[in-house]
Design an enzyme around this catalytic site. Structure first.
Site, PDB file in Angstrom:
ATOM      1  N   SER A 236       0.539  -0.873   0.100  1.00 37.39           N
ATOM      2  CA  SER A 236       0.506  -0.009   0.218  1.00 37.39           C
ATOM      3  C   SER A 236       0.619   1.079   0.157  1.00 37.39           C
ATOM      4  CB  SER A 236      -0.446   0.309   1.071  1.00 37.39           C
ATOM      5  OG  SER A 236      -2.085   1.028   1.193  1.00 37.39           O
ATOM      6  N   ASP A 296     -10.089  -4.006  -5.471  1.00 35.55           N
ATOM      7  CA  ASP A 296      -9.223  -3.403  -4.274  1.00 35.55           C
ATOM      8  C   ASP A 296     -10.284  -1.607  -4.304  1.00 35.55           C
ATOM      9  OD1 ASP A 296      -7.723  -1.255  -2.571  1.00 35.55           O
ATOM     10  OD2 ASP A 296      -5.933  -2.786  -3.304  1.00 35.55           O
ATOM     11  N   HIS A 329      -7.059  -4.505  -0.704  1.00 30.83           N
ATOM     12  CA  HIS A 329      -6.575  -4.270  -0.387  1.00 30.83           C
ATOM     13  C   HIS A 329      -5.851  -5.501   0.530  1.00 30.83           C
ATOM     14  CE1 HIS A 329      -4.257  -0.300  -0.527  1.00 30.83           C
ATOM     15  NE2 HIS A 329      -4.168  -0.710   0.966  1.00 30.83           N
TER      16      HIS A 329
END
Length: 361
Positions: A236, A296, A329
């Site tokens: 991320s 995501d 995610h």
């Protein structure tokens, strides 16, 4: 008719989480957050959730509570959804093999860990040396080092930077299956904290990441590391930071490769294009490995597609890019079908990059 309220609570909870894992609905902040938080565990651990639902269903049946056709139908539909979630996770292997291309990617997966101990990250053969200071910012300037207990020398290095939107996260939370896998193969792996906003600025984040690299180059050899073979990886925000450091350093060739897992690659909190890796792509960029979930809802996949496309246009080095079917995610938290396939591909990518750098020398 007696309603099995305890079972109904379990069924409703699993059904809702399965829905969010499959649908990943909406891009509003509320729906994106719900999809991520409620769908993540089911998406990566469908076997654990299926076993829980199956055990609850068997218990309700034995106790004579599972008599409603509606409840039975809902349970069957939910179980079918979980099967589809698992099927999408299984697709990651073929996706990763196609993405890496001519370099062979192992098909072997640790099914024992995936099915029975997806939360267990440690390996007996790997030694973890925690909380080594690399700067003066207290606990935010600490790193953990992982190496094989046989203490090999001349080992390639993986430096991992955690995610958390530059506002949270810690070094011992993400990509641990990757760190332990590579350390078990003889690598030296480092996972580092860095200063966080709002107290820290974007320049502070970059400075901390550069300090970690400098620490590895200075102190890594005493732990068996080869400072000439450093890969940067991140999850991320950590992927954003790893890409920025690799693309803005004076000598990109000093980085053997960059691995971005579910990365955000846009500007840093509205500070403009200069804070995005997209503004710094260059012909001499190091090899990149970018992988992203196509579901995501926290860092939408379009950003990763854009960076991969820009790198392929300008960089002379290999660019591996893959989109994981059904991936959300933070897919790198557990031993899952999806992440273990990604790890196999990372090993192949690193071997390719190291071979290429050796040939260049």
């Amino acid at each position: 008719m007696n309603l099995p309220f305890g079972y109904l609570i379990t069924l409703v909870l699993v059904a809702i989480c399965t829905f969010f894992a499959l649908a990943a609905p909406g891009r509003t902040r509320l729906l994106a957050g719900l999809s991520f938080r409620l769908g993540l565990a089911v998406n990566e651990l469908p076997f654990v959730v299926s076993a829980w639902l199956l055990a609850a269903s068997v218990l309700a049946f034995v106790q004579g509570d599972l008599t409603s056709p509606i409840v039975v139908g809902a349970a069957a539909l939910t179980m079918a959804g979980l099967v589809r979630v698992a099927w999408r996770g299984q697709q990651a292997m073929s996706v990763m093999r196609r993405a890496v291309g001519a370099v062979p990617v192992s098909r072997r997966l640790p099914y024992g860990r995936i099915l029975l101990s997806p939360f267990l990250r440690r390996r007996r053969a790997v030694e973890r040396i925690p909380d080594l200071p690399y700067g003066t910012a207290g606990r935010r300037n600490l790193l953990d080092l992982y190496r094989h207990r046989s203490r090999p020398t001349g080992a390639p290095v993986l430096i991992h930077l955690h995610g958390g939107g530059y506002s949270g996260g810690r070094k011992d939370s993400q990509s641990l299956p990757l760190l332990y896998r590579l350390a078990g193969r003889g690598w030296v792996c480092v996972s580092a904290n860095y200063r966080l906003r709002p107290q820290a600025t974007f320049e502070d984040h970059l400075a901390d990441a550069e300090k970690v690299i400098a620490w590895v180059r200075e102190h890594g050899p005493s732990y068996g590391a080869d400072p000439g073979q450093i890969f940067l990886s991140g999850s991320s925000a950590g992927a954003h930071l790893s890409a920025m450091v690799a693309l803005t350093c004076d000598d990109p060739a000093s980085v053997a490769g960059v691995i971005g897992l579910g990365g955000y690659y846009g500007p840093y909190y509205g500070e403009g294009p200069r804070t995005s890796p997209l503004a710094h792509v260059r012909p001499d960029a190091p090899p990149f490995f970018l992988v992203h979930g196509d579901h995501d809802t926290v860092a939408p996949v379009e950003g990763a597609r854009l960076l991969a496309g820009r790198l392929r246009e300008l960089s002379a080095q290999p660019v591996v890019y893959a989109e994981l079917p059904g991936g959300q995610h933070a897919f790198d938290l557990f031993h899952s079908l999806r992440f273990e396939a990604v790890i196999n591909a990372i090993e192949a990518f690193c071997a390719m990059s190291l071979q290429g750098s050796a040939g260049a020398r």
